[in-house]
Design an enzyme around this catalytic site. Structure first.
Site, PDB file in Angstrom:
ATOM      1  CB  VAL A   1      83.363  41.564 103.753  1.00  0.00           C
ATOM      2  CG1 VAL A   1      84.451  41.068 104.708  1.00  0.00           C
ATOM      3  CG2 VAL A   1      83.967  41.981 102.432  1.00  0.00           C
TER       4      VAL A   1
ATOM      5  N   GLY B   1      81.242  41.648  96.023  1.00  0.00           N
ATOM      6  CA  GLY B   1      80.686  40.700  96.960  1.00  0.00           C
ATOM      7  C   GLY B   1      80.476  41.268  98.337  1.00  0.00           C
TER       8      GLY B   1
ATOM      9  CG  ASP C   1      89.649  50.267  93.408  1.00  0.00           C
ATOM     10  OD1 ASP C   1      89.314  51.452  93.302  1.00  0.00           O
ATOM     11  OD2 ASP C   1      88.864  49.359  93.747  1.00  0.00           O
TER      12      ASP C   1
ATOM     13  CE  LYS D   1      87.007  40.032  97.919  1.00  0.00           C
ATOM     14  NZ  LYS D   1      87.772  41.105  97.294  1.00  0.00           N
TER      15      LYS D   1
ATOM     16  N   GLY E   1      80.812  45.270  98.919  1.00  0.00           N
ATOM     17  CA  GLY E   1      81.573  45.920  97.867  1.00  0.00           C
ATOM     18  C   GLY E   1      81.034  45.580  96.502  1.00  0.00           C
TER      19      GLY E   1
END
Length: 501
Positions: free
Chosen positions: A339, A337, A449, A353, A334
């Site tokens: 995962v 970062g 979001d 994450k 993402g």
């Protein structure tokens, strides 16, 4: 603290070196020596030469008696200082002035160990080349002057052939070793006669002591024709049984050395641990100073250092690295970062994450998600299980969602299309999550979001909302974002606007 530990280490090392002197006894027999005669001679400055000869004779006689029992030409090195100190005390007790012992070189010119050319035992002396000449010329009796002279000449020739041209102290020590080897093979009376000849002392007399025990046999390799009788065994400050005394002495010495070594090892380990901890603290302070320029301090972090429950805790970097197989189990990426899938030793499956480094926005997200998710509990919100901090590394641990994200099922050709019933249920689940955030949180929260990649599905396709890095607490009960607001974040095409109900 390190300086204190080093000082303690030095002190214990000093105690370890002094411990044998404190616990041990001198095994030399000087109880029958006529120290009154020595004191009277040493008090007269004109008789200093005779004073030193008598002093040397008494010590040599005691070494010879010790050699008769042990086979050694004197005491061991760890007992040398003990015996010198003990003999000095005995002489002072009988009135021998301290300046006399200093003048005669007691401890240097008159030692308590007669080690000559690496020969430390009676057997080594008796087996030396040409020593047989000494034994032949020193046959008893030696009361006549010519017999004594033959013995002395044989001893002098033997010593000169053995050591060559050496200093007087070496020659004197080897002469005393020769005497001790001879005298150790005979009884007390014969040993006194040999001493009177070797050291040229008249009236030298060691009175017999009752209650003596038989001595061990002479060394097997002895070529001496002299027959050894049972010598007296009275030791300064020690029991009459020599074997028991030496066993007791070695036991005490061994215990003292073991305790000292153990204490030194413990102190070394303590110093190493202190130094290591000091370096870690210095590194930690350095990292904190450097990282504070890039990462703002997370204010609520102290509330969650140990976790609020068994479901939320602080994970170690080591177990996180092991659980992700050295960060090789990537299940998603993402904007903030990567995962990873992690399995811990307790059997739990966790989604880890890993936040991007050197990112103020990433640190803001890290702190915000911990602050929010630690107090949010809803069946349609992804649960935060814990966190991990390793210097400039930041990790968030979530419950693992085995069916991945909604985006995978909507856009991946390898996935089986979701049924309309499942899609409607997912929409209802997300609506329930948003309702909880907007109306039942205090203060209400706006996710800001919502998109398919942030909607995760468990093994039963129950939808849960994730990624609270952009969540925002509303003011005055409002949970809306106007289109003109410049603080809009996330994917623009997927931003949802909510108005007051």
């Amino acid at each position: 603290m390190v300086v204190y530990a080093k000082a303690m280490l030095g002190f214990l090392a000093f105690i370890g070196l002094q411990l044998p002197l404190i616990l041990a006894d001198c095994p030399l027999d000087l109880s029958g020596s006529n120290f009154t005669l020595v004191a009277s001679l040493c008090s007269n400055k004109n008789e200093r030469g005779k004073c030193c000869r008598y002093m040397n004779a008494f010590v040599a006689f005691s070494v010879a008696r010790h050699a008769n029992v042990t086979g050694n030409l004197g005491v061991t090195s760890n007992l040398s200082d003990v015996c010198i100190h003990s003999i000095l005390q005995t002489m002072e007790l009988y009135g021998v002035p301290r300046n006399a012992t200093n003048f005669c070189g007691f401890g240097t010119k008159i030692p308590v160990s007669y080690y000559c050319r690496d020969r430390t035992t009676v057997s080594q002396m008796l087996e030396s080349p040409k020593f047989m000449d000494v034994t032949k010329n020193c046959k008893l009796p030696l009361s006549q002057e010519n017999e004594c002279r033959k013995c002395l000449n044989a001893g002098i020739n033997y010593v000169h052939r053995l050591v060559g041209s050496q200093d007087n102290i070496t020659l004197s020590t080897c002469r005393d070793a020769t005497f001790a080897a001879l005298a150790s093979q005979v009884d007390n009376i014969s040993a006194v006669e040999i001493a009177s000849c070797f050291f040229q002392v008249g009236g030298f007399n060691i009175p017999p002591v009752s209650g003596s025990s038989p001595s061990p046999p002479a060394p097997k390799a002895s070529p001496s024709p002299l027959v050894a009788a049972a010598p007296n065994q009275l030791v300064l400050g020690a029991p009459s049984n020599q074997k028991h005394h030496e066993h007791h002495l070695m036991s005490i010495l061994g215990i003292g050395i073991a305790v000292t070594v153990a204490a030194i090892m413990m102190l070394i380990v303590l110093v190493v641990l202190i130094c290591k901890k000091s370096r870690e603290l210095e590194d930690s302070e350095s990292v904190n100073k450097n990282s504070s320029k890039h990462f703002p301090i997370c204010r609520p972090m102290h509330k969650f250092q140990e976790g609020t429950s068994s479901m939320f805790r602080k994970y170690s970097y080591k177990e996180t690295k092991r659980g992700t197989y050295d960060f090789s189990t990537v299940i998603g990426r993402g904007g903030f970062g990567t995962v990873y899938k992690a399995q811990y030793t307790d059997g739990s499956m966790i989604a880890v994450k890993r936040m991007n480094r050197v990112s103020e926005q990433g640190e803001d997200e890290f702190c915000r998600e911990i602050e929010l998710l630690a107090r949010l509990h809803h069946r349609h919100l992804v649960s935060l299980r814990g966190f991990c901090i390793k210097k400039r590394e930041r990790f968030l641990m979530y419950e693992y969602m085995s069916n991945g994200s909604l985006k995978d099922h909507l856009h991946s050709p390898r996935k089986t299309p979701l049924s309309w019933e499942t899609r409607i249920q997912i929409a209802i689940d997300v609506a329930n999550a948003l309702e909880y955030l907007h109306f039942y949180c205090d203060p209400p929260l706006c996710h800001r979001d919502i998109k398919s990649s942030n909607i995760l599905l468990d093994e039963n396709f129950v939808a849960k909302v994730a990624d609270f890095g952009l969540a925002h607490a509303s003011k005055g009960g409002s949970i809306c974002l106007e289109p003109a607001n410049t603080d809009i974040r996330g994917t623009p095409a997927m931003v949802c606007y909510f108005w007051r109900c």
